[in-house]
Design an enzyme around this catalytic site. Structure first.
Site, PDB file in Angstrom:
ATOM      1  CG  ASP A 465      -6.177  -5.645   6.706  1.00 27.78           C
ATOM      2  OD1 ASP A 465      -7.223  -4.482   6.990  1.00 27.78           O
ATOM      3  OD2 ASP A 465      -7.103  -6.384   5.941  1.00 27.78           O
ATOM      4  CG  ASP A 921      -3.928  -6.061   4.210  1.00 23.05           C
ATOM      5  OD1 ASP A 921      -4.265  -4.572   5.131  1.00 23.05           O
ATOM      6  OD2 ASP A 921      -4.702  -6.319   4.148  1.00 23.05           O
TER       7      ASP A 921
END
Lengths: 1272, 349
Positions: A465, A921
């Protein structure tokens, strides 16, 4: 700090006493989350009472009169039966035994052992039943103890939560029950005692004990702020507001005494966090409830003194508990492969058992022919079925089971438990690594699941991420462009990277540069900001503010040419937002509660530049401004008339304010793409310059916003307000569009002020870490929600992209697609988009295939990704992506992140690691083979879902290159060793059995065998699994290429496993034949005694114990004291066991009674044989190891050589030290020649490609060489 | 350290987390937890490898020589008599051995090849006899052997557990039942050499496994007779032939101690052995041998141990030599930076 600041200490108290009047947020949030009866709600309201919506909660049923019939009461009793206590334990006292046993026997190996234990109780047993069962029991008990401890911990956690207290409206227990009013009050109660229908009072910074319906709060308009970090990981505050009907009737504690009661009807418990359907009946009137009134368990009350709520769901019915998903249990590749090896062993076990049975059958059948007995001493004429010569086939079949049990030592029973112990200790090492401890957030690394340790050493692709992971998610206001002039002298990471890329002659160390810059400017700041109450020290300690420019700082902007624009710019920053100020009573310092760090950065910037926003009331905001004409601080307040909220479609936010003079202004900030088209044509004097600045900022990796305003005329506003209010109040489906339309009325003809640039700072050490990881041959994909430009810039900054790289961009932001979008023919658009994506992918592939030696970067946006991930294109896409050095997916949704992860995982079959910090995430973290959560910064969601959590991205380097590599090399060596030692043992049993005409007679004594795995050989192997280091941490990091041993699985490939097994077989053969040939039929002592089964067996056993333990000295490359102790202790244990066991009554020790003391110890031949056999058993492997390490070294061998060389030549020998230097030069070549890191990967592979060619020409081709596959 | 809080006004969520924490979660530093324990990291350098091989060779060869010499000092006379003791003309050896009415006496003459110092051990050796067969090994009951009162415990002993009329057999089981029953009488110059049959078994067996109050009962009376008949007046602990026999041999070829002779035998002495050839090895074509042997510190005659030592020592010397040679021929190979693949690129000129 005038106004309310007169009595610092009393103020706080007063605030608490009086009902807090806060902003009419219904107004402030008019656009986004005000009360709005949506159409959907109407539908669901009608469903209440139907299936799935059957819950009826009588508010405070115990106190008030039950307003309804008896069946309702019964219902109430039913739902109150679900207490609020929670239990996350797997077992309880009664279920523990059966449940944990069941878990245990889900392992193939354990079933096998149970089976053989079963055989042990039948006459088929090869040896005594108790000794057959003992190892299994030990292993099971050990595992169960571990389970029990883990469960006990969970239980303690639960108890802690269950015993938290909160205030519940209830009757006092002490005798004053006559007076009902006095008795009822809010008293402390434990969470677990809370029942559905209870009214609870929750104070500031407390967690909600259950799912509550908000009744009222300390604020007049019954709002409260909730932090849902534990639920979704978002740190921003959520606003909740109760129904007016409850907030007005129930303002304080006393009001509940007269509260007649109400009935809440709502949905049944479910896992949807963001929906809630229900209504509340008060005085016979029903009012609809929405998620807006629901306070979820595990979220926290913030910024609000207290709230009242009624409990609707308790304990496991609460949404968060319903939501707590079972974390998918992941198994490492090594373990999966180990299972396959287990199957191989089982298979070979069956094969040799069959062989044994066949020979046994033949021999048995031979014993009786035509009534003549051959081996008459076995009495074949009078046997049980097991030895019946008349039915040799049956006997052979039954013998098969005996053989299975006898040769069962092939299967290492203690392997699983040993691995678990080892992994637990390895995890402990990870948790305790001081180099992965982050001081700022006080977080060490944490291996949450220990069963993936070795997987960390095999990662092929990292999916990361961006925000919060690569960057620190602390926004810093760094630059701005006002009226066409760019301000701000800060230098971003990206700019530094770019400077390096362009080959700036000297790259100043960023730290130095910071210092240099700051010291100069700081001085100025000191002089200028003497009036500043903040009293800055000599560092830019203001969080969110890294703006340095003497032209505007400290009030100097007054002298700038367009000071009017600058003033308006700063004012806009201070007014146009939804932040809430918090004034520290003691120091007078102001901090802000903001929905996003960006917003906070703006308000902080405004404050630092002289426009302090210090108060928000229901109707307006108050600023302390620097008046340009007088040069003094003046307080001004602005009436906020409307807030037009930000959302992703609008990409802008506006407020309508009225200043003290009664003038109306619209302040707007938004993305450049939507803002420029809304500027008035006439007022765009510095439009181009600003646009150019914005582009520069974007290039520098900054987030930009355009600021603009306009003045509204009274009538214009009146018209807008009417329309806007009407739109807001409408309940039709096109309500949103109407609001949009209304907003559009005023958000036009704007006057450009300028643009802001906010830096999302890279985390410390990210570029270096990515560089190292790339050098280690790990591919890195960035999956981000950011827009393409930002993502690319960050890519440069963190050395994922570099100048020479060819970028392949796949996007749907092309003219024709946009044109199609306008037409909005869905099917045509889909088709065109898809074709476009497929075409772009194909082109990219062609490009990649055509070129050689160039590296590519793939950048794809979220929309294209949707199409690329469809079934028919995804393979193509993966193909292309794998061919590229770096991959960046921007604008991707959480779901896409998970999909991409799955695609990489399944498509390449390699190990993927996903790292992220936020709730978005979670999907990807759970999908990947290993999920890593960034702990400390944002919420806990990602961490909770992860397998390992670290505080900073840069720790990934150590986690993978050091711990990952070690764990992988340790576990794989350990497993191989286990197979080796058990095969050695098992094969001697088999060989001996051959000499007993395969009758199934064990070579050794029962209990001696049972102890083999547990006492005589387990310790050194465990020590190896815990302590061995093929290469020290320093060298692991120095030679990241070493890591490739993991992804290519060099240490646990079949060759190596089988090799170890063959080594085991060889050892067994040597041990068996040498010891039996040495101690044949002749006397083995000077007293003339001959060896029998016990003495020969014990001798061979001794040799095995020695050989297997000393083998460790050839295998292990890192000896601490622990390992020496373990090895020698194991050997010593055997010599302790023999006499001790032999001294126990012969009914227990049977054949080994006094075998050592009486027979062996006094026989020189026993010792001489031990020495001979041990040495002979070790020589083959030793020779092999020497040859391998000299001529076909693995990569770690090479590093060992290098280290040795370095150490040996402490005093400089010109030739060799030059060699060492050379190696270092080469190692750093990749980094130095290209400036920015990524290159590392390409260059590393280039070097290696070179190398491979080299090797193929060298006399020792290939073998043992780390062949690194290139990117493609 | 903790002064961060001073100048900052938090802009974000205002957590004010900068306070120093009392109980920091910082891992404690120790060499153990940081995996930095002092350790030796052995590496297979030429010096090491060659010296290990040489060392092993240097140790093994002398041991081999000593062992071999010890083994060769042993004088061993082996006489196979199973075939020779069957009268000529008997075709069915099995019928012959089974027939109790035929006298089984047999005389063998042994010539002493070398001086034998006392004590001289008399063994019988059986070939192809699976004393280690699982059925055979298990066919005994230790409790019964040890304890007088447990005579009726005959588990595992089938089919030699009970007599036809159900009385327990002591000692029960196949091992005892098949007790070796050839007898040897050694005569030198018409003078009987007394064979001492005391202490031929392990002391621990006599003391703890075979009871001194346990007497043979109901032993060997059935129609199918296995081996020797035991004197039911002598307790088991003194029936040393039985005790020796019941220590099952590990391999199908084995010797058992028959007795000792405390007389020195001279070279070329002739020993006449009067033996009774009772034991049936013909049905499974096993051999029977009589062995006279002396013993040294290493035991009986077995050159294998010494030779194996010499071989292993020799191999080590050879390997040491070979590796030295390799080291000399290709010195660059070892301990060289060229091992690091990074360098290959430049070294591959």
């Amino acid at each position: 700090m005038a106004g309310e600041d007169d009595g610092n200490t009393t103020n706080g108290r007063r605030r608490r006493r009086t009902r807090r009047s806060a902003v009419r947020l219904s107004k402030l949030y008019s656009y986004a989350c005000g009360r709005r009866p949506s159409v959907a709600d109407d539908h669901s309201v009608s469903r209440i009472g139907g299936p799935g919506f059957s819950r009826v909660v009588m508010v405070n049923a115990a106190a008030g009169e039950p307003p309804a019939a008896a069946d309702l009461l019964q219902h109430q009793q039913q739902i109150t039966a679900t207490t609020n206590s929670i239990s996350t334990t797997k077992y309880n006292l009664f279920t523990f035994l059966p449940k944990s046993l069941f878990e245990q026997f889900r392992r193939v190996a354990n079933i096998y052992f149970l089976l053989s234990a079963g055989i042990a109780y039948s006459p088929l047993a090869a040896y005594s039943s108790s000794s057959a069962i003992a190892p299994l029991v030990i292993v099971l008990v050990a595992t169960m103890i571990k389970e029990a401890i883990e469960d006990w911990r969970r239980n303690q956690q639960d108890t802690e939560v269950n015993n938290r207290t909160t205030q519940v409206f209830q009757q006092g227990g002490d005798g004053d029950g006559w007076d009902g009013d006095a008795a009822w009050s809010f008293r402390d109660a434990k969470w677990k005692d809370i029942r559905v229908g209870d009214i609870v009072k929750v104070h500031k910074d407390e967690f909600f004990p259950a799912d509550l319906v908000l009744l009222s709060s300390s604020y007049e308009d019954a709002i409260c702020y909730v932090e849902t970090m534990n639920l979704d990981g978002e740190t921003n505050l959520k606003l909740k507001q109760s129904l007016e009907v409850t907030s007005t009737t129930l303002p304080d504690d006393d009001s509940f005494r007269s509260f007649a009661g109400a009935v809440v009807r709502c949905e049944d418990p479910n896992a949807h966090l963001y929906t809630f359907v229900g209504n509340i009946e008060i005085d016979g009137q029903q009012h609809p409830l929405s998620p807006q009134q629901l306070l979820l368990r595990d979220s926290k009350l913030r910024n609000t003194d207290f709230v009242y709520g009624v409990v609707v769901f308790t304990g496991h019915d609460t949404k968060v508990m319903q939501n707590s998903m079972k974390v998918p249990s992941k198994r490492s590749n090594v373990e999966k492969k180990m299972d396959r090896v287990m199957y191989l062993l089982l298979f070979s076990l069956i094969v040799i058992s069959v062989v044994s049975s066949v020979f046994f059958g033949i021999a048995t059948g031979d014993d009786l022919q035509d009534g003549r007995m051959k081996r008459w001493y076995l009495r074949p004429d009078d046997t049980e079925i097991y030895y019946d010569p008349n039915r040799p086939a049956v006997a052979a079949l039954l013998h098969f089971f005996t053989a299975i049990m006898l040769y069962g030592y092939f299967i290492p029973i203690s392997l699983y438990i040993s691995i678990e112990i080892v992994k637990l200790l390895q995890a402990l090492f990870i948790n305790n690594d001081i180099h992965m401890y982050h001081r700022e957030t006080d977080t060490p690394a944490h291996a949450r699941t220990s069963n993936l340790n070795e997987e960390l050493g095999q990662v092929d692709t990292i999916l990361t991420d961006k925000t919060g992971t690569l960057t620190s998610n602390s926004m810093e206001f760094i630059k701005c462009s006002i009226a066409g002039t760019a301000y701000g002298r800060g230098i971003t990471e990206v700019e530094r990277a770019m400077a390096r890329r362009k080959g700036a002659p000297v790259i100043p160390n960023p730290d130095n540069m910071d210092k240099g810059n700051n010291s100069g400017i700081q001085q100025q700041q000191h002089i200028l900001s003497s009036s500043d109450s903040e009293g800055n020290n000599d560092k830019p300690a203001v969080k969110g503010f890294n703006f340095v420019d003497e032209r505007v700082m400290g009030g100097n902007w007054v002298n700038q040419p367009r000071s009017d624009v600058i003033e308006m710019f700063f004012r806009l920053l201070a007014v146009c937002h939804t932040c809430i100020p918090e004034v520290d009573q003691e120091s007078g310092k102001i901090s802000y509660e903001a929905e996003s760090p960006d917003e906070a950065a703006f308000v902080v910037a405004a404050r630092e530049l002289g426009f302090t926003f210090y108060k928000r009331t229901q109707t307006g905001v108050s600023l302390r401004e620097l008046d340009p004409s007088s040069g003094k601080q003046v307080d001004r307040s602005y009436k906020i008339l409307n807030v037009l909220e930000f959302n992703s479609a609008r990409k802008r936010m506006s407020v309508v304010v009225k200043n003290e003079e009664g003038k109306l202004f619209l302040f707007t900030k938004g993305a450049d793409s939507v803002m420029f088209e809304r500027l008035s044509g006439s007022e765009s004097a510095y439009r181009e310059v600003t646009q150019q600045h914005i582009n520069e900022y974007a290039d520098a990796g900054l987030r930009t916003l355009v600021l603009a305003y306009r003045e509204l005329k009274e009538d214009e506003y009146a018209y807008f307000d009417r329309k806007f209010t009407a739109a807001k109040n409408s309940v039709s489906t096109d309500r949103d569009e109407k609001i949009d339309e209304a907003a559009d009325l005023v958000e036009r003809d704007l006057i450009l002020l300028g643009a802001t640039a906010v830096e999302d700072k890279l985390q410390k050490g990210v570029p270096e870490c990515i560089d190292k990881l790339a050098q280690a041959g790990i591919k890195i994909w960035v999956l981000t929600g950011d827009k393409m430009e930002t993502a690319i810039n960050i890519g440069y900054a963190c050395s994922l992209l570099r100048q020479g790289m060819k970028q392949i961009t796949i996007t749907l932001e092309t003219a024709d697609i946009i044109a199609l979008e306008k037409v909005s023919d869905k099917t045509a658009l889909t088709k065109a988009s898809k074709d476009s994506v497929a075409r772009q992918i194909n082109e990219g592939k062609k490009l990649v295939n055509a070129s050689s030696g160039e590296s590519f970067a793939l950048i794809i946006d979220g929309k294209s990704l949707t199409y690329a991930l469809e079934d028919d294109t995804k393979d193509m896409f993966l193909d292309l992506a794998v061919g590229c050095g770096s991959v960046i997916c921007c604008r991707s949704s959480p779901k896409q992140k998970a999909l991409v992860t799955r695609l990489v995982k399944t498509g390449t079959g390699k190990v993927t690691l996903a790292i992220g910090d936020g709730a978005n995430d979670v999907g990807m973290i759970q999908e990947a083979d290993i999920g890593v959560g960034i702990s400390g910064a944002e919420g806990m969601q990602a961490v909770m879902a992860s397998d390992v959590s670290i505080a900073q991205f840069r720790f990934l380097e150590r986690l993978l290159l050091v711990h990952g590599h070690w764990c992988y090399s340790r576990i794989s060596s350990m497993i191989c060793y286990f197979f080796y030692k058990n095969i050695t043992f098992g094969v001697t049993l088999f060989l001996y059995d051959a000499y007993t005409s395969f009758s199934g007679q064990p070579f050794y004594n029962d209990w001696a065998m049972a102890c083999f795995n547990v006492f005589f050989t387990s310790l050194p192997v465990i020590a190896m699994g815990v302590f061995d280091q093929d290469v020290s941490a320093r060298f692991c990091l120095k030679f990241p290429m070493l890591y490739q041993e993991g992804p290519q699985n060099l240490l646990f490939q079949w060759q190596r496993i089988i090799g170890w097994m063959l080594n085991g077989v060889a050892c067994a053969v040597i041990i068996f034949f040498l010891s039996t040939a040495s101690l044949q039929h002749q006397a083995f002592r000077s007293g003339g005694e001959v060896s029998d089964m016990a003495t020969l067996g014990a001798t061979a056993y001794t040799c095995i114990v020695w050989a297997v333990n000393l083998q460790m000295y050839i295998t292990v490359s890192y000896f601490t004291l622990v390992q020496h102790v373990c090895i020698w202790l194991s050997i010593a244990l055997w010599y302790i066991f023999l006499p001790v066991y032999g001294a126990i009554t012969p009914s227990f020790s049977t054949t080994y009674y006094m075998v050592f003391v009486e027979a062996l110890a006094g026989a020189p031949s026993y010792w001489v044989v031990t020495l001979l056999v041990t040495a002979a058993a070790l020589i083959p492997y030793f020779t092999y190891a020497v040859v391998k390490s000299w001529f076909f070294p693995d990569y770690h061998n090479r590093i060992q050589w290098l280290r040795h060389r370095e150490k040996a030549k402490a005093h400089p020998d010109p030739e060799t030290s030059a060699d060492v230097e050379l190696s270092q030069v080469l190692r750093q070549f990749s980094v130095r020649s290209t400036g920015v890191g990524v290159s590392a990967r390409r260059d590393a592979t280039a070097v290696l490609r070179h190398l491979n060619v080299d090797y193929s020409q060298s006399p020792t081709p290939g073998a043992g060489v780390v062949v690194v596959t290139t990117d493609r | 350290m903790d002064s961060h809080a001073a100048g900052s006004s938090s802009g974000g969520s205002g957590d004010g987390a900068a306070q120093p924490r009392r109980n920091s979660r910082k891992p404690k530093y120790s060499k153990f937890t940081q995996q930095e324990l002092p350790a030796c990291k052995p590496i297979l350098t030429p010096k090491w490898v060659i010296s290990v091989f040489v060392l092993v060779g240097v140790i093994f060869v002398p041991i081999g020589i000593v062992s071999l010499r010890a083994s060769q000092q042993v004088v061993e006379i082996v006489d196979r008599y199973d075939d020779a003791c069957v009268p000529a003309g008997v075709t069915d050896k099995l019928a012959y051995i089974r027939n109790d009415s035929i006298p089984k006496a047999c005389t063998r003459n042994l010539t002493i090849t070398k001086d034998m110092k006392q004590p001289i051990f008399v063994y019988y050796q059986l070939d192809n006899f699976y004393q280690n067969h699982r059925r055979y090994v298990k066919s005994r009951n230790d409790v019964q052997l040890r304890d007088k009162s447990k005579a009726s415990e005959t588990d595992n002993c089938d089919p030699e557990a009970k007599t036809v009329d159900g009385k327990p057999i002591v000692p029960c089981g196949l091992i005892a039942w098949s007790l070796f029953n050839d007898t040897y009488n050694l005569i030198r110059n018409n003078e009987t050499l007394s064979v001492d049959k005391k202490d031929i078994s392990w002391k621990s067996d006599r003391d703890h496994k075979f009871g001194s109050h346990v007497f043979p009962m109901n032993f060997q009376k059935g129609p199918l007779q296995g081996g020797k008949i035991l004197d039911s007046k002598i307790p088991l602990s003194e029936q040393e032939d039985l005790i020796v026999w019941m220590r099952t041999a590990a391999l199908p070829t084995f010797r058992k101690l028959y007795g000792r002779i405390y007389v020195d035998l001279k070279e070329n002495d002739t020993i006449t052995v009067q033996l009774e050839n009772n034991y049936n090895t013909y049905s499974f074509s096993g051999k029977k041998k009589l062995v006279l042997s002396t013993a040294t510190w290493i035991g009986g005659k077995n050159d294998f141990l010494g030779l194996a030592y010499l071989t292993v020592g020799g191999i080590c010397f050879f390997l040491a030599f070979a590796f030295t040679l390799l080291y000399l021929i290709k010195p660059r190979k070892m301990g060289d930076n060229s091992y690091l693949s990074w360098n290959r690129a430049t070294l591959g000129r």
